[in-house]
Design an enzyme around this catalytic site. Sequence first.
Site, PDB file in Angstrom:
ATOM      1  N   GLU A 116     -42.007 -42.475  13.773  1.00 34.62           N
ATOM      2  CA  GLU A 116     -41.659 -41.063  13.986  1.00 34.62           C
ATOM      3  C   GLU A 116     -41.615 -40.290  12.658  1.00 34.62           C
ATOM      4  O   GLU A 116     -41.092 -39.180  12.622  1.00 34.62           O
ATOM      5  CB  GLU A 116     -40.301 -40.939  14.702  1.00 34.62           C
ATOM      6  CG  GLU A 116     -40.185 -41.665  16.028  1.00 34.62           C
ATOM      7  CD  GLU A 116     -41.064 -41.087  17.152  1.00 34.62           C
ATOM      8  OE1 GLU A 116     -41.832 -40.136  16.901  1.00 34.62           O
ATOM      9  OE2 GLU A 116     -40.983 -41.619  18.269  1.00 34.62           O
ATOM     10  N   HIS A 139     -32.894 -39.836  14.636  1.00 34.49           N
ATOM     11  CA  HIS A 139     -33.329 -39.979  16.024  1.00 34.49           C
ATOM     12  C   HIS A 139     -32.700 -41.244  16.595  1.00 34.49           C
ATOM     13  O   HIS A 139     -32.658 -42.276  15.918  1.00 34.49           O
ATOM     14  CB  HIS A 139     -34.856 -40.077  16.077  1.00 34.49           C
ATOM     15  CG  HIS A 139     -35.377 -40.594  17.379  1.00 34.49           C
ATOM     16  ND1 HIS A 139     -35.241 -39.903  18.558  1.00 34.49           N
ATOM     17  CD2 HIS A 139     -36.010 -41.755  17.696  1.00 34.49           C
ATOM     18  CE1 HIS A 139     -35.776 -40.610  19.539  1.00 34.49           C
ATOM     19  NE2 HIS A 139     -36.241 -41.735  19.042  1.00 34.49           N
ATOM     20  N   HIS A 141     -31.239 -43.159  20.733  1.00 32.84           N
ATOM     21  CA  HIS A 141     -31.378 -43.199  22.188  1.00 32.84           C
ATOM     22  C   HIS A 141     -30.002 -43.244  22.873  1.00 32.84           C
ATOM     23  O   HIS A 141     -29.641 -44.260  23.472  1.00 32.84           O
ATOM     24  CB  HIS A 141     -32.188 -44.443  22.600  1.00 32.84           C
ATOM     25  CG  HIS A 141     -33.545 -44.550  21.961  1.00 32.84           C
ATOM     26  ND1 HIS A 141     -34.269 -45.730  21.925  1.00 32.84           N
ATOM     27  CD2 HIS A 141     -34.316 -43.627  21.344  1.00 32.84           C
ATOM     28  CE1 HIS A 141     -35.428 -45.524  21.317  1.00 32.84           C
ATOM     29  NE2 HIS A 141     -35.482 -44.253  20.940  1.00 32.84           N
ATOM     30  N   GLU A 169     -14.677 -29.182  22.102  1.00 31.10           N
ATOM     31  CA  GLU A 169     -15.326 -29.404  20.810  1.00 31.10           C
ATOM     32  C   GLU A 169     -16.813 -29.024  20.799  1.00 31.10           C
ATOM     33  O   GLU A 169     -17.365 -28.656  19.755  1.00 31.10           O
ATOM     34  CB  GLU A 169     -15.176 -30.894  20.486  1.00 31.10           C
ATOM     35  CG  GLU A 169     -15.534 -31.295  19.098  1.00 31.10           C
ATOM     36  CD  GLU A 169     -15.640 -32.817  18.967  1.00 31.10           C
ATOM     37  OE1 GLU A 169     -15.567 -33.536  19.982  1.00 31.10           O
ATOM     38  OE2 GLU A 169     -15.823 -33.263  17.825  1.00 31.10           O
ATOM     39  N   HIS A 210     -35.809 -40.213  26.738  1.00 30.71           N
ATOM     40  CA  HIS A 210     -36.025 -40.934  25.481  1.00 30.71           C
ATOM     41  C   HIS A 210     -34.810 -40.860  24.548  1.00 30.71           C
ATOM     42  O   HIS A 210     -34.264 -41.889  24.185  1.00 30.71           O
ATOM     43  CB  HIS A 210     -37.285 -40.386  24.790  1.00 30.71           C
ATOM     44  CG  HIS A 210     -37.659 -41.108  23.542  1.00 30.71           C
ATOM     45  ND1 HIS A 210     -38.948 -41.232  23.091  1.00 30.71           N
ATOM     46  CD2 HIS A 210     -36.906 -41.743  22.611  1.00 30.71           C
ATOM     47  CE1 HIS A 210     -38.963 -41.927  21.964  1.00 30.71           C
ATOM     48  NE2 HIS A 210     -37.737 -42.249  21.660  1.00 30.71           N
TER      49      HIS A 210
HETATM   50  O1  2HA Z   1     -38.233 -46.107  16.127  1.00 32.58           O
HETATM   51  O2  2HA Z   1     -37.193 -44.841  18.586  1.00 32.58           O
HETATM   52  O3  2HA Z   1     -39.145 -43.171  19.180  1.00 32.58           O
HETATM   53  C1  2HA Z   1     -38.532 -46.358  17.448  1.00 32.58           C
HETATM   54  C2  2HA Z   1     -38.303 -45.154  18.256  1.00 32.58           C
HETATM   55  C3  2HA Z   1     -39.487 -44.381  18.603  1.00 32.58           C
HETATM   56 ZN    ZN Z   2     -37.101 -43.310  20.060  1.00 41.57          ZN
END
Ligand code: 2HA
Ligand code: ZN
Length: 271
Positions: A116, A139, A141, A169, A210
């Site tokens: 990414e 980033h 999940h 908050e 995602h």
């Molecule tokens: O790094 O999360 O979106 C792996 C991921 C791809």
């Molecule tokens: Zn990811």
Amino acid sequence: MTKFVNSKFVKKMCEITHESYAHGWDERNGGNVSLRINSTDLADFDDVKEVKKTFMLGFDASPLAKEYFLVTGTGRYFRNVVNQPTLDLGLVQITPDGQKADLLWGFEDGGKPTSEFPSHLMTHIERLKFDKTHRVVMHCHPTNVIALSFTQDLNEGHISRLLWKMQAESLVVFPEGVGLIPYMTPGTTAIGKATASKMQNFRVVMWPHHGLFGVGSDLDETFGLIETVEKAATIYSQIGAQGGEIRQSISDEQLKELATAFNVVANPAFL
Ligand code: 2HA
Ligand code: ZN
């Protein structure tokens, strides 16, 4: 001279990646982080002066020419970074023409920056137009945010207002609300462009089914932003677990009072 592995930058990346893993947001190789570092903050380290190898970026990152980034590696597990930072992290410098990244430290067993990385760099480029203190893209999940993307209309106003109303908050921490892109294939330049474009108006962007992309001026702040969004989504999940009936909630008036009290401007499109 100090070794870069002992720097506050590597230490904090180890802490944040492990914390994110411990929260359950980074199964397997899920998640990635990049941290922009000033050249002056690297002056003390003698082991970051030589180019070890060079990676093609696949897009024009010239607005970031000569900038340094500490970044997690593609395919690497957040769970492991704390025990092997010299393998799972890399310090790169964007080349003067903006087309490549020179590796100066890390990725010692042949690693390279996260898949990414285009999304990260495009986001850095966009955010730096608004805020020069901006340094971090993260980033991950987060489970309850991902769950929301199945049960809710994929509409920025709806998602933002829902999350604002889950706890006092939320509005204070993300007054702009949460940006949203359509579901897209991860790791592509296209998802990078869509995310960066949303970063003109938001500091946190949801990737449906995602995860989240968050930005900030340091790792704690960025982690805290993601943590707050995920906490709000978790409360929503828990409401479902308690039967789902909402008997009372935070009103629009109360949200406006919060904005005034904490001196933030709530996104006028949503409130
Ligand atoms: O790094 O999360 O979106 C792996 C991921 C791809
Ligand atoms: Zn990811």
